[in-house]
Design a protein around this motif. Structure first.
Motif, PDB file in Angstrom:
ATOM      1  N   TRP A 111       0.874  -1.178   0.000  1.00 46.51           N
ATOM      2  CA  TRP A 111       0.000   0.000   0.000  1.00 46.51           C
ATOM      3  C   TRP A 111       0.901   1.214   0.000  1.00 46.51           C
ATOM      4  O   TRP A 111       1.937   1.240   0.655  1.00 46.51           O
ATOM      5  N   GLU A 112       0.497   2.233  -0.732  1.00 46.63           N
ATOM      6  CA  GLU A 112       1.335   3.428  -0.817  1.00 46.63           C
ATOM      7  C   GLU A 112       0.473   4.674  -0.932  1.00 46.63           C
ATOM      8  O   GLU A 112      -0.436   4.737  -1.757  1.00 46.63           O
ATOM      9  N   GLU A 113       0.696   5.603  -0.086  1.00 45.93           N
ATOM     10  CA  GLU A 113       0.111   6.940  -0.134  1.00 45.93           C
ATOM     11  C   GLU A 113       1.232   7.852   0.354  1.00 45.93           C
ATOM     12  O   GLU A 113       1.411   8.044   1.553  1.00 45.93           O
ATOM     13  N   LEU A 114       2.026   8.335  -0.599  1.00 44.07           N
ATOM     14  CA  LEU A 114       3.260   9.040  -0.251  1.00 44.07           C
ATOM     15  C   LEU A 114       3.035  10.108   0.794  1.00 44.07           C
ATOM     16  O   LEU A 114       2.038  10.815   0.733  1.00 44.07           O
ATOM     17  N   PRO A 115       3.870  10.203   1.771  1.00 45.77           N
ATOM     18  CA  PRO A 115       5.160   9.544   1.960  1.00 45.77           C
ATOM     19  C   PRO A 115       5.077   8.221   2.724  1.00 45.77           C
ATOM     20  O   PRO A 115       6.089   7.668   3.095  1.00 45.77           O
ATOM     21  N   TYR A 116       3.869   7.680   2.973  1.00 45.65           N
ATOM     22  CA  TYR A 116       3.738   6.439   3.730  1.00 45.65           C
ATOM     23  C   TYR A 116       3.638   5.239   2.803  1.00 45.65           C
ATOM     24  O   TYR A 116       3.044   5.334   1.740  1.00 45.65           O
ATOM     25  N   GLU A 117       4.194   4.099   3.226  1.00 43.73           N
ATOM     26  CA  GLU A 117       4.113   2.855   2.473  1.00 43.73           C
ATOM     27  C   GLU A 117       4.060   1.684   3.435  1.00 43.73           C
ATOM     28  O   GLU A 117       4.613   1.743   4.529  1.00 43.73           O
ATOM     29  N   SER A 137       8.429   6.943   4.192  1.00 41.99           N
ATOM     30  CA  SER A 137       9.490   6.847   3.196  1.00 41.99           C
ATOM     31  C   SER A 137      10.359   8.099   3.221  1.00 41.99           C
ATOM     32  O   SER A 137       9.855   9.215   3.119  1.00 41.99           O
ATOM     33  N   ILE A 138      11.676   7.902   3.387  1.00 44.07           N
ATOM     34  CA  ILE A 138      12.600   9.034   3.337  1.00 44.07           C
ATOM     35  C   ILE A 138      13.413   9.022   2.048  1.00 44.07           C
ATOM     36  O   ILE A 138      14.357   9.770   1.899  1.00 44.07           O
ATOM     37  N   ILE A 178      11.322   4.949   7.772  1.00 41.37           N
ATOM     38  CA  ILE A 178      11.274   5.010   9.225  1.00 41.37           C
ATOM     39  C   ILE A 178      10.037   4.206   9.600  1.00 41.37           C
ATOM     40  O   ILE A 178       8.912   4.618   9.307  1.00 41.37           O
ATOM     41  N   GLY A 179      10.236   3.035  10.204  1.00 41.27           N
ATOM     42  CA  GLY A 179       9.126   2.151  10.551  1.00 41.27           C
ATOM     43  C   GLY A 179       8.255   2.770  11.625  1.00 41.27           C
ATOM     44  O   GLY A 179       8.755   3.328  12.598  1.00 41.27           O
ATOM     45  N   ARG A 180       6.967   2.657  11.460  1.00 42.49           N
ATOM     46  CA  ARG A 180       6.033   3.265  12.412  1.00 42.49           C
ATOM     47  C   ARG A 180       5.132   2.239  13.075  1.00 42.49           C
ATOM     48  O   ARG A 180       5.039   2.187  14.277  1.00 42.49           O
ATOM     49  N   ILE A 181       4.414   1.438  12.302  1.00 41.57           N
ATOM     50  CA  ILE A 181       3.409   0.533  12.863  1.00 41.57           C
ATOM     51  C   ILE A 181       3.585  -0.844  12.249  1.00 41.57           C
ATOM     52  O   ILE A 181       3.588  -0.994  11.024  1.00 41.57           O
ATOM     53  N   HIS A 182       3.713  -1.863  13.115  1.00 43.55           N
ATOM     54  CA  HIS A 182       3.829  -3.238  12.646  1.00 43.55           C
ATOM     55  C   HIS A 182       2.447  -3.855  12.476  1.00 43.55           C
ATOM     56  O   HIS A 182       1.535  -3.575  13.243  1.00 43.55           O
ATOM     57  N   GLU A 183       2.316  -4.703  11.476  1.00 44.53           N
ATOM     58  CA  GLU A 183       1.098  -5.458  11.180  1.00 44.53           C
ATOM     59  C   GLU A 183      -0.153  -4.590  11.028  1.00 44.53           C
ATOM     60  O   GLU A 183      -1.166  -4.825  11.689  1.00 44.53           O
TER      61      GLU A 183
END
Length: 77
Positions: free
Chosen positions: A19-25, A38-39, A45-50
């Protein structure tokens, strides 16, 4: 030749984010699905697992996640 083309295509699909909605993936690292920021150039930079369910608009992102050892077990909505 067809086999090489098929393997190359599967390789590219396997490396793309889920899933991608920049800057998150959402991506997999060592078999763990993670929502990250995403940097650039494949670095996150990991934020949330599962993460289970993600919605986003222009201003906010909403994530429903389920820890691996949660009790009671989380289910998708």
């Amino acid at each position: 030749m067809r086999v090489i083309l098929a393997l190359a295509t599967l390789s590219l699909i396997g490396c793309s984010p889920i899933w991608e909605e920049l800057p998150y993936e959402v991506y997999y690292i060592n078999g763990i699905k993670t929502l990250g920021y995403s940097i650039g150039e494949g670095a996150y930079i990991g934020r949330i697992h599962e993460p289970v369910n993600i919605t986003a608009n222009k201003k906010y992102i909403s994530v429903y996640a389920c820890p691996a050892n949660s009790t009671p077990k989380c289910t998708t909505r």
